[in-house]
Design an enzyme around this catalytic site. Structure first.
Site, PDB file in Angstrom:
ATOM      1  N   SER A  73     -20.226  56.194 -68.673  1.00  0.00           N
ATOM      2  CA  SER A  73     -20.466  55.475 -66.992  1.00  0.00           C
ATOM      3  C   SER A  73     -21.086  56.862 -66.313  1.00  0.00           C
ATOM      4  O   SER A  73     -20.428  57.959 -66.102  1.00  0.00           O
ATOM      5  CB  SER A  73     -19.190  55.311 -66.400  1.00  0.00           C
ATOM      6  OG  SER A  73     -18.604  54.140 -66.823  1.00  0.00           O
ATOM      7  N   HIS A  92     -24.808  51.287 -66.997  1.00  0.00           N
ATOM      8  CA  HIS A  92     -24.935  51.452 -68.299  1.00  0.00           C
ATOM      9  C   HIS A  92     -26.149  50.647 -68.455  1.00  0.00           C
ATOM     10  O   HIS A  92     -26.054  49.552 -68.351  1.00  0.00           O
ATOM     11  CB  HIS A  92     -23.796  50.823 -69.118  1.00  0.00           C
ATOM     12  CG  HIS A  92     -22.500  51.585 -68.971  1.00  0.00           C
ATOM     13  ND1 HIS A  92     -22.045  52.145 -70.049  1.00  0.00           N
ATOM     14  CD2 HIS A  92     -21.643  51.564 -68.140  1.00  0.00           C
ATOM     15  CE1 HIS A  92     -20.804  52.687 -69.702  1.00  0.00           C
ATOM     16  NE2 HIS A  92     -20.629  52.356 -68.324  1.00  0.00           N
ATOM     17  N   HIS A 137     -17.698  47.615 -73.965  1.00  0.00           N
ATOM     18  CA  HIS A 137     -16.424  47.806 -73.544  1.00  0.00           C
ATOM     19  C   HIS A 137     -15.539  46.472 -73.915  1.00  0.00           C
ATOM     20  O   HIS A 137     -16.224  45.261 -73.704  1.00  0.00           O
ATOM     21  CB  HIS A 137     -16.107  47.959 -72.200  1.00  0.00           C
ATOM     22  CG  HIS A 137     -16.800  49.396 -71.764  1.00  0.00           C
ATOM     23  ND1 HIS A 137     -17.953  49.184 -71.022  1.00  0.00           N
ATOM     24  CD2 HIS A 137     -16.350  50.495 -71.438  1.00  0.00           C
ATOM     25  CE1 HIS A 137     -18.370  50.492 -70.866  1.00  0.00           C
ATOM     26  NE2 HIS A 137     -17.371  51.194 -71.190  1.00  0.00           N
ATOM     27  N   TYR A 141     -13.273  45.212 -72.506  1.00  0.00           N
ATOM     28  CA  TYR A 141     -13.096  44.253 -71.025  1.00  0.00           C
ATOM     29  C   TYR A 141     -14.250  43.590 -70.631  1.00  0.00           C
ATOM     30  O   TYR A 141     -13.990  42.568 -69.864  1.00  0.00           O
ATOM     31  CB  TYR A 141     -12.558  45.057 -69.752  1.00  0.00           C
ATOM     32  CG  TYR A 141     -13.671  46.188 -69.371  1.00  0.00           C
ATOM     33  CD1 TYR A 141     -14.806  45.766 -68.688  1.00  0.00           C
ATOM     34  CD2 TYR A 141     -13.537  47.645 -69.822  1.00  0.00           C
ATOM     35  CE1 TYR A 141     -15.858  46.608 -68.538  1.00  0.00           C
ATOM     36  CE2 TYR A 141     -14.565  48.192 -69.299  1.00  0.00           C
ATOM     37  CZ  TYR A 141     -15.740  47.940 -68.497  1.00  0.00           C
ATOM     38  OH  TYR A 141     -16.478  49.076 -68.110  1.00  0.00           O
ATOM     39  N   GLU A 142     -15.575  43.656 -71.418  1.00  0.00           N
ATOM     40  CA  GLU A 142     -16.853  42.952 -70.935  1.00  0.00           C
ATOM     41  C   GLU A 142     -16.709  41.548 -71.733  1.00  0.00           C
ATOM     42  O   GLU A 142     -17.384  40.800 -71.359  1.00  0.00           O
ATOM     43  CB  GLU A 142     -18.050  43.464 -71.449  1.00  0.00           C
ATOM     44  CG  GLU A 142     -18.324  45.041 -70.709  1.00  0.00           C
ATOM     45  CD  GLU A 142     -19.235  45.516 -71.203  1.00  0.00           C
ATOM     46  OE1 GLU A 142     -20.697  45.210 -70.995  1.00  0.00           O
ATOM     47  OE2 GLU A 142     -19.397  46.655 -71.876  1.00  0.00           O
ATOM     48  N   ALA A 189     -16.145  58.620 -68.801  1.00  0.00           N
ATOM     49  CA  ALA A 189     -15.398  59.120 -67.499  1.00  0.00           C
ATOM     50  C   ALA A 189     -14.130  58.674 -67.751  1.00  0.00           C
ATOM     51  O   ALA A 189     -13.556  57.774 -68.319  1.00  0.00           O
ATOM     52  CB  ALA A 189     -16.265  58.328 -66.529  1.00  0.00           C
ATOM     53  N   MET A 213     -11.245  53.412 -70.214  1.00  0.00           N
ATOM     54  CA  MET A 213     -11.267  52.109 -70.691  1.00  0.00           C
ATOM     55  C   MET A 213     -12.280  51.968 -71.988  1.00  0.00           C
ATOM     56  O   MET A 213     -12.673  51.033 -72.191  1.00  0.00           O
ATOM     57  CB  MET A 213     -11.698  51.215 -69.648  1.00  0.00           C
ATOM     58  CG  MET A 213     -11.030  50.947 -68.338  1.00  0.00           C
ATOM     59  SD  MET A 213     -11.758  50.023 -67.090  1.00  0.00           S
ATOM     60  CE  MET A 213     -10.677  50.623 -65.631  1.00  0.00           C
ATOM     61  N   SER A 214     -12.156  53.183 -72.553  1.00  0.00           N
ATOM     62  CA  SER A 214     -13.389  53.225 -73.791  1.00  0.00           C
ATOM     63  C   SER A 214     -12.961  54.027 -74.800  1.00  0.00           C
ATOM     64  O   SER A 214     -11.855  54.292 -74.950  1.00  0.00           O
ATOM     65  CB  SER A 214     -14.711  53.496 -73.149  1.00  0.00           C
ATOM     66  OG  SER A 214     -14.733  54.768 -72.897  1.00  0.00           O
ATOM     67  N   ASN A 218     -11.924  61.129 -61.275  1.00  0.00           N
ATOM     68  CA  ASN A 218     -10.832  60.960 -60.229  1.00  0.00           C
ATOM     69  C   ASN A 218      -9.476  61.174 -60.758  1.00  0.00           C
ATOM     70  O   ASN A 218      -9.384  61.343 -61.901  1.00  0.00           O
ATOM     71  CB  ASN A 218     -10.930  59.214 -59.693  1.00  0.00           C
ATOM     72  CG  ASN A 218     -10.761  58.296 -61.067  1.00  0.00           C
ATOM     73  OD1 ASN A 218     -11.758  58.287 -61.840  1.00  0.00           O
ATOM     74  ND2 ASN A 218      -9.689  57.912 -61.265  1.00  0.00           N
ATOM     75  N   HIS A 276     -15.402  52.156 -58.512  1.00  0.00           N
ATOM     76  CA  HIS A 276     -16.574  52.430 -59.688  1.00  0.00           C
ATOM     77  C   HIS A 276     -17.634  53.261 -59.175  1.00  0.00           C
ATOM     78  O   HIS A 276     -18.204  54.290 -59.816  1.00  0.00           O
ATOM     79  CB  HIS A 276     -16.824  51.014 -60.363  1.00  0.00           C
ATOM     80  CG  HIS A 276     -18.110  51.438 -61.530  1.00  0.00           C
ATOM     81  ND1 HIS A 276     -17.511  52.035 -62.440  1.00  0.00           N
ATOM     82  CD2 HIS A 276     -19.240  51.124 -61.580  1.00  0.00           C
ATOM     83  CE1 HIS A 276     -18.672  52.098 -63.541  1.00  0.00           C
ATOM     84  NE2 HIS A 276     -19.786  51.472 -62.844  1.00  0.00           N
TER      85      HIS A 276
HETATM   86  N1  HPA Z   1      -8.681  54.689 -64.972  1.00  0.00           N
HETATM   87  C1  HPA Z   1      -9.491  53.926 -66.066  1.00  0.00           C
HETATM   88  N2  HPA Z   1     -10.671  54.325 -66.403  1.00  0.00           N
HETATM   89  C2  HPA Z   1     -11.474  55.181 -65.509  1.00  0.00           C
HETATM   90  C3  HPA Z   1     -10.508  55.652 -64.638  1.00  0.00           C
HETATM   91  C4  HPA Z   1      -9.342  55.577 -64.404  1.00  0.00           C
HETATM   92  O1  HPA Z   1      -8.687  56.176 -63.282  1.00  0.00           O
HETATM   93  N3  HPA Z   1     -11.709  56.734 -64.202  1.00  0.00           N
HETATM   94  C5  HPA Z   1     -12.716  56.453 -64.867  1.00  0.00           C
HETATM   95  N4  HPA Z   1     -12.577  55.803 -65.752  1.00  0.00           N
END
Ligand code: HPA
Length: 275
Positions: A27, A58, A80, A82-83, A110, A208-209, A232, A244
């Site tokens: 990301s 993406h 991903h 989740y998609e 990320a 998430m990847s 973050n 996001h």
């Molecule tokens: N959680 C899950 N996926 C992420 C996060 C998060 O805090 N930050 C960037 N991708």
């Protein structure tokens, strides 16, 4: 069934580059292909039977070219779970890379920092993974051409590559943080209680990847380096809400530093060999 071999050979023929390194760009990290010399792109939608990426940030294409003087291919946009993709589709690029003859994989992503010594904007090398998604891309008949039925997972990262990068950065007086990445399925961010439990499980960062791709690349014995941008602090660690846009914003803010570290990772390959 998707024919990896046919797709790989026709793409190599079409673009005229035989890559030695594959990069998966997470990301907000797709900009790295801007540094490719003689870049040629192939949209995923042009590859019959290949999944298509749907997330903002993406774009969904392969870019072939020379990156730090090494013939490379990058995925701008990954798949991903989740998609709604099948888990086998999530890892299809890995087997495509393998069929291209690539042995080196550099994964970026990320993630949210769980380890309190991290700060947003840090770049952390992933040294191990936790498969909290409980989905394994190797479920189903094993393709023995790629790897064994029960692959060992005791050291999924290429420690020679990782320690080469650590050493390279320390020459400039820079430290490379390392940690364990846990895969949460998403797409909702985690709750503070989930993050507290991941911390208890030994996770340093959450995303998430990556975990499916690492399992597949390890299956076909690719040498992997994975770098995470802490965009973050994970849920509940600070008072802020997660979005996001902030994830992409932080990834953008540190783009020069991130591309410098990725560049150094490629330079290390010139010292230790690409294979
Ligand atoms: N959680 C899950 N996926 C992420 C996060 C998060 O805090 N930050 C960037 N991708």
């Amino acid at each position: 069934m998707f024919n990896y071999f046919e797709a790989a050979s026709s793409m190599i023929k079409e673009v005229g580059v035989k890559p030695e390194v594959a990069l998966i760009l997470g990301s907000g990290l797709g900009y790295l292909t801007g540094e490719f010399q003689g870049g040629v792109s192939v949209d995923y939608s042009k590859i019959q039977g290949f999944p298509v990426s749907t997330v903002k940030g993406h774009s969904g294409r392969f870019v072939f070219g020379s990156f730090h003087d090494i013939p490379s291919v990058a995925m701008e946009g990954r798949f991903h779970f989740y998609e709604g993709h099948e888990i086998k589709d999530v890892v299809s690029p890995i087997y495509l890379f393998k069929e291209m003859g690539i042995e080196r994989l550099l994964i970026t992503n990320a993630s949210g920092g769980i380890n309190r010594t991290y700060s947003p904007g840090d770049i952390v090398a992933i040294k191990d993974i936790i498969n909290l998604g409980f989905r394994n891309p190797l479920i189903g008949p094993n393709d023995d051409r790629f790897g064994v039925r029960f692959p060992d997972m005791s050291s999924v990262m290429d420690f020679k590559w990782l320690s080469g990068l650590r050493e390279r950065l320390s020459r400039d007086g820079r430290e490379l943080k390392e940690g364990t990445y846990i895969w949460a399925l998403g797409p909702s961010y985690e709750s503070p209680s989930e993050i507290r439990s991941f911390e208890f499980l030994g996770a340093d960062m959450v995303g998430m990847s990556t975990v499916p791709e690492v399992i597949a690349a390890n299956h076909c014995r690719m040498k992997i380096l994975a770098l995470s941008c802490i965009t973050n602090m994970a849920s509940g660690i600070l008072k802020e809400k997660l979005s996001h846009d902030d994830v992409v914003g932080t990834a953008n803010r540190i783009r020069h530093r991130f591309s410098d570290v990725v560049g150094k990772a490629l330079e290390v390959l010139k010292e230790i060999g690409h294979e």
